[in-house]
Design a protein around this motif. Structure first.
Motif, PDB file in Angstrom:
ATOM      1  N   UNK A 205       3.773 -11.410  12.722  1.00 23.00           N
ATOM      2  CA  UNK A 205       4.298 -11.964  13.971  1.00 23.00           C
ATOM      3  C   UNK A 205       4.339 -13.481  13.937  1.00 23.00           C
ATOM      4  N   UNK A 206       3.458 -14.099  13.155  1.00 23.63           N
ATOM      5  CA  UNK A 206       3.390 -15.565  13.070  1.00 23.63           C
ATOM      6  C   UNK A 206       4.368 -16.069  12.022  1.00 23.63           C
ATOM      7  N   UNK A 215       1.837 -22.075  16.468  1.00 29.67           N
ATOM      8  CA  UNK A 215       1.042 -21.780  17.666  1.00 29.67           C
ATOM      9  C   UNK A 215       0.531 -20.343  17.630  1.00 29.67           C
ATOM     10  N   UNK A 216       1.383 -19.399  17.221  1.00 29.95           N
ATOM     11  CA  UNK A 216       0.942 -18.001  17.131  1.00 29.95           C
ATOM     12  C   UNK A 216      -0.135 -17.848  16.069  1.00 29.95           C
ATOM     13  N   UNK A 217       0.013 -18.575  14.954  1.00 29.98           N
ATOM     14  CA  UNK A 217      -0.978 -18.486  13.888  1.00 29.98           C
ATOM     15  C   UNK A 217      -2.318 -19.064  14.339  1.00 29.98           C
ATOM     16  N   UNK A 218      -2.288 -20.160  15.066  1.00 29.51           N
ATOM     17  CA  UNK A 218      -3.531 -20.745  15.582  1.00 29.51           C
ATOM     18  C   UNK A 218      -4.251 -19.773  16.509  1.00 29.51           C
ATOM     19  N   UNK A 219      -3.465 -19.037  17.281  1.00 31.88           N
ATOM     20  CA  UNK A 219      -4.062 -18.112  18.238  1.00 31.88           C
ATOM     21  C   UNK A 219      -4.684 -16.899  17.564  1.00 31.88           C
ATOM     22  N   UNK A 220      -4.237 -16.588  16.349  1.00 33.08           N
ATOM     23  CA  UNK A 220      -4.705 -15.364  15.698  1.00 33.08           C
ATOM     24  C   UNK A 220      -5.660 -15.605  14.543  1.00 33.08           C
ATOM     25  N   UNK A 250       3.684 -17.491   6.945  1.00 33.82           N
ATOM     26  CA  UNK A 250       2.363 -17.732   6.353  1.00 33.82           C
ATOM     27  C   UNK A 250       2.001 -16.833   5.189  1.00 33.82           C
ATOM     28  N   UNK A 251       2.714 -15.733   4.989  1.00 36.47           N
ATOM     29  CA  UNK A 251       2.334 -14.825   3.897  1.00 36.47           C
ATOM     30  C   UNK A 251       3.384 -14.729   2.808  1.00 36.47           C
TER      31      UNK A 251
END
Length: 364
Positions: A205-206, A215-220, A250-251
């Protein structure tokens, strides 16, 4: 067989061969202004030494042959980065760190891919040896963008990735499950990821436009070390010009199997494949020590084959009775002059766009 070439090889004709040289020169000149001095390693090295520095993935791409002189097995380089690492670790091992090096030259690969059917390609790049800090990565990303812009590229975009993020998050996950997780994440297979560990779904999702994805990655993703890494990524992105589109996946691991904490791909509007790739990694010293580095490689063929390279053909036809001094003065201004060798010569026959008259250059 006359005129035929092996599969994956081709001749580059005018004006495209000239365009390739101009592209290469503009990139290297832009890098030189940032302190990156050029090295020129040979096309061929001893197989064992080259493979040791290429590591497993690149070694499989090497074309090998036996040297008739020494009877040693040699290999044609499939990548220049490893050779630059060898130079930095040996002949320039005494040089104060960081050392900034640039390069350009041909590479030959044993096999081609569907996206890149050429086995012989031109590679241009820069390596900053001795550092893989945020400041070093920020400089390298900025130089890569500036070099492409200096070569006339517009419509650039960057896709960032964090190659070792999954390994950091996976902790003590068994190796077989980690391999399956990598495969599912590579394929964006949400069902496969959920079957292994639903907590990693957030990594799928990030992905997307940089700011929202970060922002999504920071939250997870939690933990001080990971937060510091994301802060560094944000600092690198902040140095990218506002007109450069940025995304984050990120992956993403394709092509980044040996990068450490940062990887990035460069794309150009109108080109179906990436035009460059870079990131942080390590170079190998003869004593087995690993030294940090960060760099990028540009793939000139992708730009030129898509027709977005600096293809120019402004040629001035100089008639037989023209003043040679006038032609010389125009060459000093940057004109390409083509002299007629006989009265019957014409601008069209010499592929000239202009003709030299008593009043100066005129469209042909």
């Amino acid at each position: 067989m006359t005129g035929l070439l092996p599969e994956g090889f081709h001749d580059r004709l005018p004006p495209f061969a000239d365009a390739a040289t101009r592209l290469e020169r503009r990139v290297l000149d832009a890098a030189f202004l940032h302190g990156y001095e050029q090295v020129d390693p040979p096309l061929v090295e001893f197989e064992a030494a080259l493979q040791r520095r290429l590591k497993a993935g690149g070694a499989r791409d090497s074309v090998r042959f036996v040297d008739p002189a020494s009877q040693a097995t040699l290999a044609i380089r499939p990548d220049i980065t490893a050779q630059v690492g060898r130079i930095a670790a040996t002949r320039m091992g005494h040089h104060p760190r960081p050392v900034r090096l640039s390069y350009a030259g041909p590479v030959v690969r044993l096999r081609a891919s569907q996206l890149r059917p050429e086995r012989a390609q031109r590679q241009i790049g820069c390596e900053l040896i001795g550092r893989d800090t945020v400041a070093a990565a920020r400089e390298v990303v900025s130089v890569a963008v500036e070099a492409l812009q200096a070569a006339g590229m517009t419509g650039l975009s960057i896709d960032f990735t964090l190659p070792d993020l999954l390994a950091e998050l996976a902790g003590d996950l068994p190796a077989d499950r980690l391999a399956a997780l990598r495969q599912s994440l590579d394929g964006k297979d949400a069902a496969g990821v959920a079957a292994i560990d639903p907590a990693f779904l957030s990594l799928i999702e990030a992905a997307g436009p940089f700011d929202a994805a970060l922002a999504r990655l920071r939250a997870s993703v939690h933990g001080p070390a990971l937060a510091t890494r994301l802060d560094g990524l944000a600092e690198i992105a902040a140095a990218v010009p506002a007109d450069i589109a940025m995304t984050l996946d990120p992956t993403e691991r394709h092509g980044f199997e040996y990068q450490s904490w940062l990887g990035f791909s460069l794309f150009q509007v109108g080109v179906p494949v990436e035009v460059g790739r870079g990131g942080t990694y390590t170079i190998l010293h003869d004593d087995g020590a690993e030294e940090p580095a960060v760099g990028f490689s540009l793939f000139a063929d992708a730009l030129l084959d898509a027709g977005v390279g600096p293809v120019e053909r402004r040629r001035l036809f100089v008639p037989v009775d023209a003043d040679p001094a006038a032609a010389a003065a125009l060459r000093a201004e940057g004109w390409v002059t083509v002299a007629a060798l006989e009265e019957q010569d014409s601008p069209a026959a010499q592929l000239c766009t202009h003709i030299l008259t008593a009043e100066g250059p005129k469209p042909a």
